[in-house]
Design a protein around this motif. Structure first.
Motif, PDB file in Angstrom:
ATOM      1  N   ASP A 188     -92.657  -1.539   1.397  1.00  0.00           N
ATOM      2  CA  ASP A 188     -91.564  -2.519   1.464  1.00  0.00           C
ATOM      3  C   ASP A 188     -91.125  -2.751   2.919  1.00  0.00           C
ATOM      4  N   ALA A 189     -91.053  -1.650   3.680  1.00  0.00           N
ATOM      5  CA  ALA A 189     -90.594  -1.765   5.066  1.00  0.00           C
ATOM      6  C   ALA A 189     -91.605  -2.489   5.953  1.00  0.00           C
ATOM      7  N   ALA A 190     -92.809  -2.716   5.450  1.00  0.00           N
ATOM      8  CA  ALA A 190     -93.843  -3.399   6.224  1.00  0.00           C
ATOM      9  C   ALA A 190     -94.095  -4.820   5.727  1.00  0.00           C
ATOM     10  N   ILE A 191     -93.219  -5.308   4.839  1.00  0.00           N
ATOM     11  CA  ILE A 191     -93.378  -6.677   4.352  1.00  0.00           C
ATOM     12  C   ILE A 191     -93.253  -7.643   5.531  1.00  0.00           C
ATOM     13  N   THR A 192     -94.159  -8.607   5.617  1.00  0.00           N
ATOM     14  CA  THR A 192     -94.185  -9.573   6.723  1.00  0.00           C
ATOM     15  C   THR A 192     -93.121 -10.641   6.546  1.00  0.00           C
ATOM     16  N   LEU A 193     -92.433 -10.893   7.644  1.00  0.00           N
ATOM     17  CA  LEU A 193     -91.514 -12.037   7.680  1.00  0.00           C
ATOM     18  C   LEU A 193     -92.292 -13.226   8.218  1.00  0.00           C
ATOM     19  N   PRO A 194     -92.485 -14.284   7.411  1.00  0.00           N
ATOM     20  CA  PRO A 194     -93.186 -15.457   7.936  1.00  0.00           C
ATOM     21  C   PRO A 194     -92.295 -16.203   8.931  1.00  0.00           C
ATOM     22  N   GLN A 195     -92.926 -16.972   9.823  1.00  0.00           N
ATOM     23  CA  GLN A 195     -92.154 -17.747  10.799  1.00  0.00           C
ATOM     24  C   GLN A 195     -91.203 -18.677  10.053  1.00  0.00           C
ATOM     25  N   GLY A 196     -89.937 -18.610  10.408  1.00  0.00           N
ATOM     26  CA  GLY A 196     -88.918 -19.436   9.765  1.00  0.00           C
ATOM     27  C   GLY A 196     -88.418 -18.883   8.453  1.00  0.00           C
ATOM     28  N   GLY A 197     -88.983 -17.709   7.969  1.00  0.00           N
ATOM     29  CA  GLY A 197     -88.509 -17.031   6.772  1.00  0.00           C
ATOM     30  C   GLY A 197     -88.793 -17.769   5.473  1.00  0.00           C
ATOM     31  N   PRO A 198     -88.201 -17.311   4.347  1.00  0.00           N
ATOM     32  CA  PRO A 198     -87.314 -16.138   4.279  1.00  0.00           C
ATOM     33  C   PRO A 198     -88.101 -14.841   4.162  1.00  0.00           C
ATOM     34  N   LEU A 199     -87.369 -13.722   4.281  1.00  0.00           N
ATOM     35  CA  LEU A 199     -87.933 -12.403   4.043  1.00  0.00           C
ATOM     36  C   LEU A 199     -87.614 -12.025   2.603  1.00  0.00           C
ATOM     37  N   SER A 200     -88.613 -11.728   1.833  1.00  0.00           N
ATOM     38  CA  SER A 200     -88.413 -11.459   0.394  1.00  0.00           C
ATOM     39  C   SER A 200     -88.845 -10.046   0.046  1.00  0.00           C
ATOM     40  N   PHE A 201     -87.962  -9.379  -0.729  1.00  0.00           N
ATOM     41  CA  PHE A 201     -88.284  -8.074  -1.313  1.00  0.00           C
ATOM     42  C   PHE A 201     -88.304  -8.275  -2.826  1.00  0.00           C
ATOM     43  N   PRO A 202     -89.429  -8.485  -3.441  1.00  0.00           N
ATOM     44  CA  PRO A 202     -89.483  -8.853  -4.866  1.00  0.00           C
ATOM     45  C   PRO A 202     -89.165  -7.700  -5.817  1.00  0.00           C
ATOM     46  N   SER A 203     -89.331  -6.468  -5.379  1.00  0.00           N
ATOM     47  CA  SER A 203     -89.146  -5.358  -6.325  1.00  0.00           C
ATOM     48  C   SER A 203     -88.768  -4.097  -5.577  1.00  0.00           C
ATOM     49  N   LEU A 204     -87.439  -3.871  -5.511  1.00  0.00           N
ATOM     50  CA  LEU A 204     -86.938  -2.637  -4.922  1.00  0.00           C
ATOM     51  C   LEU A 204     -86.326  -1.779  -6.030  1.00  0.00           C
ATOM     52  N   ARG A 205     -86.463  -0.502  -5.954  1.00  0.00           N
ATOM     53  CA  ARG A 205     -85.907   0.406  -6.986  1.00  0.00           C
ATOM     54  C   ARG A 205     -85.083   1.488  -6.298  1.00  0.00           C
ATOM     55  N   THR A 206     -83.865   1.671  -6.854  1.00  0.00           N
ATOM     56  CA  THR A 206     -83.001   2.728  -6.334  1.00  0.00           C
ATOM     57  C   THR A 206     -83.351   4.055  -7.001  1.00  0.00           C
ATOM     58  N   PRO A 207     -82.917   5.130  -6.417  1.00  0.00           N
ATOM     59  CA  PRO A 207     -83.018   6.404  -7.139  1.00  0.00           C
ATOM     60  C   PRO A 207     -82.113   6.370  -8.381  1.00  0.00           C
ATOM     61  N   PRO A 208     -82.335   7.221  -9.378  1.00  0.00           N
ATOM     62  CA  PRO A 208     -81.486   7.228 -10.592  1.00  0.00           C
ATOM     63  C   PRO A 208     -80.035   7.576 -10.266  1.00  0.00           C
ATOM     64  N   PHE A 209     -79.112   6.938 -10.977  1.00  0.00           N
ATOM     65  CA  PHE A 209     -77.684   7.272 -10.868  1.00  0.00           C
ATOM     66  C   PHE A 209     -77.014   6.839 -12.155  1.00  0.00           C
ATOM     67  N   ALA A 210     -75.721   7.161 -12.293  1.00  0.00           N
ATOM     68  CA  ALA A 210     -74.984   6.887 -13.542  1.00  0.00           C
ATOM     69  C   ALA A 210     -74.677   5.411 -13.629  1.00  0.00           C
ATOM     70  N   VAL A 211     -75.628   4.680 -14.093  1.00  0.00           N
ATOM     71  CA  VAL A 211     -75.457   3.229 -14.157  1.00  0.00           C
ATOM     72  C   VAL A 211     -74.374   2.846 -15.150  1.00  0.00           C
ATOM     73  N   ASP A 212     -74.047   3.767 -16.117  1.00  0.00           N
ATOM     74  CA  ASP A 212     -73.027   3.421 -17.106  1.00  0.00           C
ATOM     75  C   ASP A 212     -71.645   3.285 -16.470  1.00  0.00           C
ATOM     76  N   LYS A 213     -71.456   3.876 -15.262  1.00  0.00           N
ATOM     77  CA  LYS A 213     -70.142   3.847 -14.613  1.00  0.00           C
ATOM     78  C   LYS A 213     -69.960   2.633 -13.697  1.00  0.00           C
ATOM     79  N   MET A 214     -70.993   1.808 -13.553  1.00  0.00           N
ATOM     80  CA  MET A 214     -70.859   0.637 -12.677  1.00  0.00           C
ATOM     81  C   MET A 214     -69.788  -0.286 -13.218  1.00  0.00           C
ATOM     82  N   GLY A 215     -68.884  -0.710 -12.345  1.00  0.00           N
ATOM     83  CA  GLY A 215     -67.799  -1.603 -12.718  1.00  0.00           C
ATOM     84  C   GLY A 215     -66.601  -0.882 -13.256  1.00  0.00           C
ATOM     85  N   CYS A 216     -66.683   0.399 -13.398  1.00  0.00           N
ATOM     86  CA  CYS A 216     -65.577   1.161 -13.962  1.00  0.00           C
ATOM     87  C   CYS A 216     -64.884   1.952 -12.854  1.00  0.00           C
TER      88      CYS A 216
END
Length: 658
Positions: free
Chosen positions: A568-596
Motif C-alpha cells: 500500500d505504501a508503494a502505490i504510485t501517484l499518477p501525475q495530477g492524481g488522485p492517489l487511491s487506496f482501494p483496500s486498507l484493513r485496520t487491526p481488529p478492535f471493538a467495532v460494536d462501540k463505534m459511535g457510542c
C-alpha cells in the motif's frame, strides 16, 4: 727715318730703323689646310674658314650645394670644352661667338622639363673669348656664376641636377667675316651637355607631430563627433611657405604603434580654408586647434587588432604652391613624406553595475523531477550612471542560470545553463545613462531527478560575453564576483500538493457481534493538477483513530498509527492524481462501540511516509503536515447494521460511507 720707327712695305713685310740701319722681317705663310683659303685685306697669309668639333663638355661644380625651395640661389662653376684637334681651327676669334645655357633638371642627362632655365649665361666679353688650339681643353668662362630665382611652382624633386649646354650662338660674328662650321663628335648632340648632381634640397622639413582627440560619448561601431588639436614642429632652416590648401591630416585606427598595416576607419579630413592655408615662417611650429569631425573612436581599443588611434600629417592633395614635405623616418632618415603619430587607446566602453535584480514572470509553479519547463524571467542590472559609457556591439552579454542551495548562489551549481539570452538580447546596446534590462528571458528549466529542497534558489549571473565583438570594461561596485541574483524557489518549486481526503469503511461480512473485528477502508486523496508522479517505496502513511470531535483533535483508542502494508505504501501517484487506496484493513478492535460514548467519530489521517525512497516534496493545500477526515458514527445504528446471517437474503456485513 728715325731710330726705332717701323713701317710696312706690304702685308707680308715689316721694316724698322735701328741706329741708322734698316731691318725688314718677311712673314712666311704655311700651306693652308683647306681647299679654299680666303685672302684677308691687311693679312699676309690666306686664312681657312673657322671650324670646331666638340668632343665633350665638362663642368667643375663644388659639392654639397644645398637647395632650399622658394629661395634664390647663386652657384659658381667652371665650364670647359674638349675639342677634336684635327677638326678644329688653330684659332677662332670673333664676337658673340659662344653660348652656354644653364638649367636645373630632374634627370642626370638634362632631359625633361628645364627648371630655372637661362639662355646663354655668358657675358659679352666671354662670348668673344678667343679660342686657341694650344690646349685640348677650352675654358670659355672660368669661375662663372649662375643664379636661379626661387621657383614658385617647383619643388625639391625638380632640383636634382645642374646642367649646362655649350654651343655657338645663333648669330656668331667671326673675325674677318670668316665662316664658322660647328659640329659635335659623332653627331651626338648630348655631348654638348653636362649635368652635375646638386646637394640636399630643403623644402618643408617636419620634425614632430602631436595631437589630442576628445569626444563626448564614444559608441563602438558608430561614428561620433570628436574635436582634434594638432601641433607640428619644423626644422629651423625649413623654407618659408604661404599659400592655399597646404595641409591635410589622415585619421585611422591601427594594430601597430607605428600605424603600419591595415587601417581601420581610415579617412582624410581637410582643414577649413583658413586652417589648411596656415603659413610657416622661420621654422615656427604649426598649431591648429578645435578641428571638428566624426570618427569611430569608440571602436578603437574595443575590437581585436585595433588598439591605436593614429593621425598622419601630410601636405594637401593640391597645394598652391606645391612644395616638398620631408619628415624624419623611424631612424631619423628623411625618407617619408608624412608624419604618423599613434596613441594606444583602452576601450572607452565601460559598464559599472551596482545591483542585479531577477524577477520570475512565469510560470507560477515549477514542478520537481520534470524537464523542459518554459520559464520567463526579467533581469534588471542597475548601472552607475556617472561611470558607465555606451556599450554597443555584438555578443556583448552572457546570462548564466543555475540552481543553488545558497541565497547568494555560492557553492555547487546545479543544472547550469551557460547562456539563456536570445541573439537579440545578446547584442542589446547599453546607452550611457541607462540600466541594462532584459524584459523577458525565455528558457527552459530542467529539474529531472531533482527535488525542491535540493534547489531552493534559482540564480542568474550576468557577465561579459567572452565572444564579445568589443573588449569593453565590465565592473561592479561594490565588487561582486560573480554578479549574481537568486530567486527563492520556496513558493515556486512544487512536488505534490494534496488537497482533499475522502474514504469509506466496511465491516467484514464474517463479523460476530460482541467480538473485535477489523474495518476495511477505501480511501482517495486528491492533488493539485500540476502535481508530479510519485513512484517508490515507503511513500505514504495512513492512520486510523477514534475521536470525540470532527476535527480529530481529541484522539481516542483505538489508534492505529499506520494501517498501510508495504504494498500500500508503494502505490504510485499518477501525475495530477488522485492517489487511491482501494483496500486498507485496520487491526481488529471493538467495532460494536463505534459511535457510542466518546467514540463519536472515526478518523482517517494521511501523510508522507517517514522514509520515502526516492524522496519527494510533500505539501498540503492547507499547509499542515497531514490531512485528516473524520466521519460521525451512529451508536444506535451500529447494532442495526450488525446482524447475524439467518437465512437466504440476509446481509452478511455492514458498510458505512460518509
Amino acid at each position: 727715318m728715325f731710330h726705332g720707327s717701323s713701317w710696312k712695305i706690304d702685308d707680308c713685310t715689316e721694316c724698322s730703323c735701328r741706329n741708322g740701319t734698316t731691318d725688314c722681317d718677311i712673314l712666311t705663310c704655311q700651306v693652308a689646310k683647306c681647299s679654299d683659303p680666303v685672302s684677308i685685306p691687311g693679312e699676309c697669309c690666306k686664312l681657312c674658314p673657322y671650324i670646331m668639333q666638340v668632343v665633350e663638355v665638362f663642368s667643375s661644380f663644388p659639392p654639397g650645394q644645398t637647395i632650399v625651395e622658394g629661395k634664390t640661389h647663386k652657384f659658381k662653376f667652371d665650364p670647359s670644352i674638349e675639342i677634336q684637334k684635327q677638326k678644329t681651327s688653330r684659332q677662332i676669334r670673333g664676337e658673340n661667338m659662344w653660348r652656354i645655357d644653364a638649367w636645373v633638371s630632374r634627370n642626370k642627362d638634362g632631359s625633361g622639363p628645364q627648371f630655372s632655365y637661362r639662355e646663354n649665361i655668358l657675358t659679352d666679353r666671354q662670348k668673344a673669348n678667343e679660342f686657341s688650339r694650344k690646349k685640348d681643353i677650352y675654358d670659355p668662362a672660368n669661375g662663372k656664376y649662375w643664379t636661379f630665382k626661387k621657383a614658385r611652382y617647383q619643388e625639391c624633386e625638380d632640383f636634382r641636377y645642374f646642367c649646362i649646354k655649350f654651343n655657338v650662338t645663333d648669330e656668331p660674328r667671326p673675325k674677318f667675316d670668316l665662316s664658322l662650321t660647328y659640329s659635335v663628335s659623332k653627331g651626338e648632340d648630348e655631348r654638348q651637355i653636362v649635368c652635375k648632381r646638386l646637394g640636399a634640397c630643403k623644402g618643408v622639413f617636419a620634425e614632430t607631430f602631436d595631437w589630442d582627440l576628445e569626444g563626448e560619448d564614444p559608441i563602438p561601431g558608430q561614428e561620433t563627433p570628436v574635436t582634434i588639436d594638432i601641433d607640428v614642429t619644423f626644422k629651423k632652416d625649413t623654407r618659408d611657405l604661404e599659400g592655399d590648401g597646404l595641409w591635410r591630416v589622415a585619421l585611422f585606427g591601427s594594430s601597430n604603434p607605428g600605424g603600419d598595416g591595415p587601417r581601420f576607419g581610415f579617412f582624410f579630413f581637410f582643414f577649413f580654408y583658413e586652417e589648411s592655408s596656415e603659413d610657416i615662417r622661420g621654422g615656427a611650429p604649426l598649431n591648429v586647434d578645435s578641428i571638428e569631425t566624426n570618427f569611430e573612436f569608440g571602436t578603437v581599443g574595443c575590437v581585436e587588432d585595433v588598439e591605436y588611434i593614429c593621425m598622419e600629417f601630410l601636405k594637401g592633395d593640391a597645394p598652391n604652391p606645391d612644395f616638398t614635405l620631408i619628415t624624419a623616418g623611424a631612424r631619423g632618415d628623411a625618407t617619408r613624406d608624412s608624419l604618423i603619430t599613434c596613441k594606444h587607446q583602452d576601450c572607452q566602453s565601460r559598464v559599472v553595475f551596482t545591483e542585479l535584480e531577477a524577477t520570475l514572470l512565469s510560470p507560477d509553479v515549477i514542478v520537481e523531477n520534470t524537464d523542459d519547463t518554459d520559464t520567463k524571467v526579467k533581469l534588471k542590472a542597475t548601472t552607475n550612471k556617472e561611470l558607465t559609457k555606451t556599450v554597443a556591439g555584438e555578443e556583448l552579454w552572457q546570462v548564466v542560470t543555475f540552481f543553488s542551495k545558497n541565497e547568494d548562489g555560492a557553492g555547487t551549481r546545479t543544472n547550469e545553463q551557460p547562456q539563456i539570452l536570445s541573439m537579440t538580447q545578446d547584442d542589446q546596446t547599453l546607452p550611457t545613462g541607462e540600466n541594462l534590462v532584459f524584459k523577458e528571458m525565455d528558457f527552459q528549466v530542467d529539474l529531472d531527478g531533482i527535488i525542491c529542497k535540493e534547489v531552493p534558489y534559482m540564480c542568474f549571473e550576468l557577465k561579459k560575453n567572452a565572444e564579445s565583438s568589443i573588449d569593453y570594461y565590465f565592473e561592479t561596485q561594490p565588487l561582486q564576483d560573480p554578479f549574481v541574483d537568486c530567486i527563492s524557489m520556496e513558493d515556486v518549486c512544487k512536488g505534490v500538493v494534496f488537497t482533499e481526503l475522502d474514504w469509506s469503511r466496511e465491516v467484514p461480512e464474517d463479523h460476530v457481534p460482541g467480538t473485535d473485528s477489523p474495518v476495511d477502508i477505501e480511501a482517495t486523496v486528491d492533488v493539485e493538477p500540476f502535481s508530479r508522479q510519485v513512484t517508490g517505496v515507503d511513500l505514504w502513511r495512513v492512520s486510523v483513530f477514534a475521536s470525540s470531535d470532527e476535527a480529530g483533535s481529541d484522539r481516542l483508542d483505538p489508534i492505529f498509527a499506520d494501517v498501510l502494508t508495504p504494498v500500500d505504501a508503494a502505490i504510485t501517484l499518477p501525475q495530477g492524481g488522485p492517489l487511491s487506496f482501494p483496500s486498507l484493513r485496520t487491526p481488529p478492535f471493538a467495532v460494536d462501540k463505534m459511535g457510542c460514548g466518546a467514540f463519536r467519530y472515526l478518523c482517517v489521517e494521511f501523510q508522507k511516509g517517514e522514509n520515502p525512497l526516492p524522496d519527494y516534496t510533500y505539501e498540503t493545500s492547507t499547509g499542515s503536515e497531514t490531512i485528516i477526515k473524520c466521519k460521525p458514527e451512529d451508536c444506535a445504528g451500529m447494532y442495526g447494521f450488525l446482524r447475524v446471517a439467518s437465512g437466504p437474503g440476509s446481509r452478511q456485513g455492514t458498510k458505512r460511507s460518509g
